[in-house]
Enzyme design. Structure first.
Site, short mmCIF file in Angstrom:
data_model
loop_
_atom_site.label_atom_id
_atom_site.label_comp_id
_atom_site.label_asym_id
_atom_site.label_seq_id
_atom_site.Cartn_x
_atom_site.Cartn_y
_atom_site.Cartn_z
N HIS A 207 -7.46 7.05 0.45
CA HIS A 207 -6.14 6.46 0.23
C HIS A 207 -5.98 5.15 0.99
CE1 HIS A 207 -1.92 6.27 -0.69
NE2 HIS A 207 -1.53 6.46 0.54
N HIS B 113 0.84 -1.19 0.00
CA HIS B 113 0.00 0.00 0.00
C HIS B 113 0.88 1.24 0.00
CE1 HIS B 113 -2.08 3.27 2.38
NE2 HIS B 113 -2.86 3.15 1.31
N SER B 114 0.58 2.20 -0.88
CA SER B 114 1.27 3.49 -0.92
C SER B 114 2.78 3.28 -1.10
CB SER B 114 0.94 4.29 0.35
OG SER B 114 1.25 5.65 0.19
N LEU B 115 3.60 3.70 -0.13
CA LEU B 115 5.04 3.42 -0.22
C LEU B 115 5.27 1.92 -0.41
CD1 LEU B 115 8.08 4.00 0.05
CD2 LEU B 115 7.77 3.88 2.55
N GLY C 265 3.41 -0.05 -1.95
CA GLY C 265 3.10 -0.34 -3.35
C GLY C 265 4.26 0.00 -4.27
#
Length: 309
Positions: A287, A117-119, A121
Site C-alpha cells: 500500500h 496517497h490513500s486518504l 488520494g
C-alpha cells in the site's frame, strides 16, 4: 535491522530533509504544517498523505524526484504537526475538500498539481473534481473513493455515532518508538512495509508521553471514527465524471486490491471506466509503495507531470 538498501534510502531522506523548508500556513482552524522542497518559482505540486500518516511519508519520493518543481508535502489537519480541528469537523469525508481549498488560498496558488496517497488520494479525487479550474494534473496512489461496501446507511451511521459517544478509541502508549513502528508495520494498511519506514514517519507522527515512560502516535483521536455516511456509487461516479484534467491512478501489486473485498476492485473498475481521462497503472509494492519503491514511483510520476497538457 533494516537492509542496506533501506538504510541508503533513509540516508537520502535525511539529505532531503536537511535541504527542505518547514512551512506553516494560516487556515481558519489554526495552522497546517508541512515541508517544501525545490525552487520557490518552480511549478507547484501539493502532496497529501494517507490516514494517520504525515508528510514524512513523501520524503522517500521527494528524494527520488528531480528537484525542478516546487513540492509542498502537507500534514493534513489532525495529523503530524498540523492543528487539530473540532471533533465534529471529521464527520464527513467531503469536509476535506473545504480543507484543501483553504490550504490553496493560504498558499495563494492559482493552479497546481496534486498528488495523494490513500486518504490523500480520495481527497485528491474529490478536490480535483470540485475545483477542476485549480488543477493541472492529479496523481492518486492506492486510493479509491470511499463507499459503504454493502452496509446500510443506518448501520454505518449508528456505528459512527456510538463510537464517538462511547469514546471507543484511545491513544495506546508503547514502551519505545521501535515497538510502535513494529506494531504499525504489522497492521493491515502497512503490511509489506519495513518497520524502518514506519519509524521514520513516526519521527513526525509520534510524541513522548510524560510520566508514562513511552511514546504514542500523534493525531487527533477523532480521526479514528468512521464517517457518518459515505458516497453512493452514483455520487462517486458523478465526481469521477467531473474530472477535467489529466488523472493518473497508480495501484500497488500488494496494495488495497490485495486486502480489501472484491467489491472494492469492482467499484474501482466502474469508476475508472466512467471517465476516459483516467489512466490506471500498477507498480510493485505494498500500500505504501511510494516509500518502499520510491524510485519507480518517482519515474512514473515525473513522466506524467512532464507531459504536455
Amino acid at each position: 535491522m533494516a537492509s542496506s538498501s533501506i538504510r541508503q534510502v533513509l540516508a537520502a531522506c535525511r539529505t532531503t530533509l536537511n535541504s527542505s523548508k518547514e512551512i506553516s500556513l494560516d487556515v481558519p482552524w489554526g495552522k497546517v504544517k508541512g515541508i517544501e522542497v525545490g525552487p520557490k518559482d518552480g511549478t507547484p505540486v501539493l502532496m497529501i498523505h494517507g490516514w494517520l500518516d504525515n508528510c514524512y511519508s513523501f520524503v522517500p519520493l521527494l528524494s527520488a524526484l528531480p528537484p525542478t518543481r516546487r513540492y509542498i508535502a502537507l500534514d493534513l489537519p489532525g495529523h503530524g504537526h498540523s492543528s487539530h480541528k473540532p471533533e465534529t469537523a471529521y464527520n464527513l469525508v467531503l469536509n476535506w475538500v473545504v480543507d484543501m481549498e483553504a490550504i490553496r488560498r493560504s498558499l495563494n496558488l492559482d493552479h497546481f498539481s496534486l498528488i495523494g496517497h490513500s486518504l490523500g488520494g480520495i481527497i485528491t479525487s474529490l478536490y480535483s473534481a470540485t475545483y477542476p479550474d485549480k488543477i493541472d494534473r492529479s496523481v492518486v496512489m492506492d486510493g479509491i473513493m470511499p463507499f459503504n461496501e454493502g452496509k446500510s446507511v443506518t448501520e454505518v451511521l449508528r456505528k459512527a455515532s456510538d463510537d464517538r459517544l462511547n469514546d471507543a478509541y484511545s491513544h495506546k502508549v508503547y514502551p519505545s518508538a521501535e515497538l510502535l513502528a513494529q506494531v504499525k508495520a504489522n497492521s493491515t494498511w502497512y503490511q509489506g512495509l519495513d518497520p524502518a519506514y514506519c519509524q521514520f514517519m513516526g519521527e513526525r507522527g509520534s510524541e513522548v508521553v510524560d510520566g508514562a515512560g513511552g511514546v504514542r502516535q500523534l493525531y487527533s483521536p477523532a480521526l479514528r471514527y468512521g464517517s457518518l455516511t459515505y458516497l453512493t456509487l452514483q455520487q462517486s461516479m458523478e465526481f469521477m465524471k467531473s474530472l477535467r484534467k489529466p488523472y493518473l491512478l497508480i495501484l500497488g501489486t500488494k496494495g488495497i486490491k490485495s486486502f480489501t473485498p472484491p467489491a472494492v476492485t469492482e467499484f474501482k473498475n466502474v469508476l475508472v471506466a466512467s471517465n476516459p481521462i483516467i489512466r490506471e497503472e500498477t507498480l510493485p509494492g505494498p500500500h505504501h509503495f511510494h516509500m518502499s519503491n520510491a524510485t519507480e514511483t518517482a519515474a512514473m510520476i515525473d513522466s506524467f507531470l512532464s507531459e504536455d497538457a
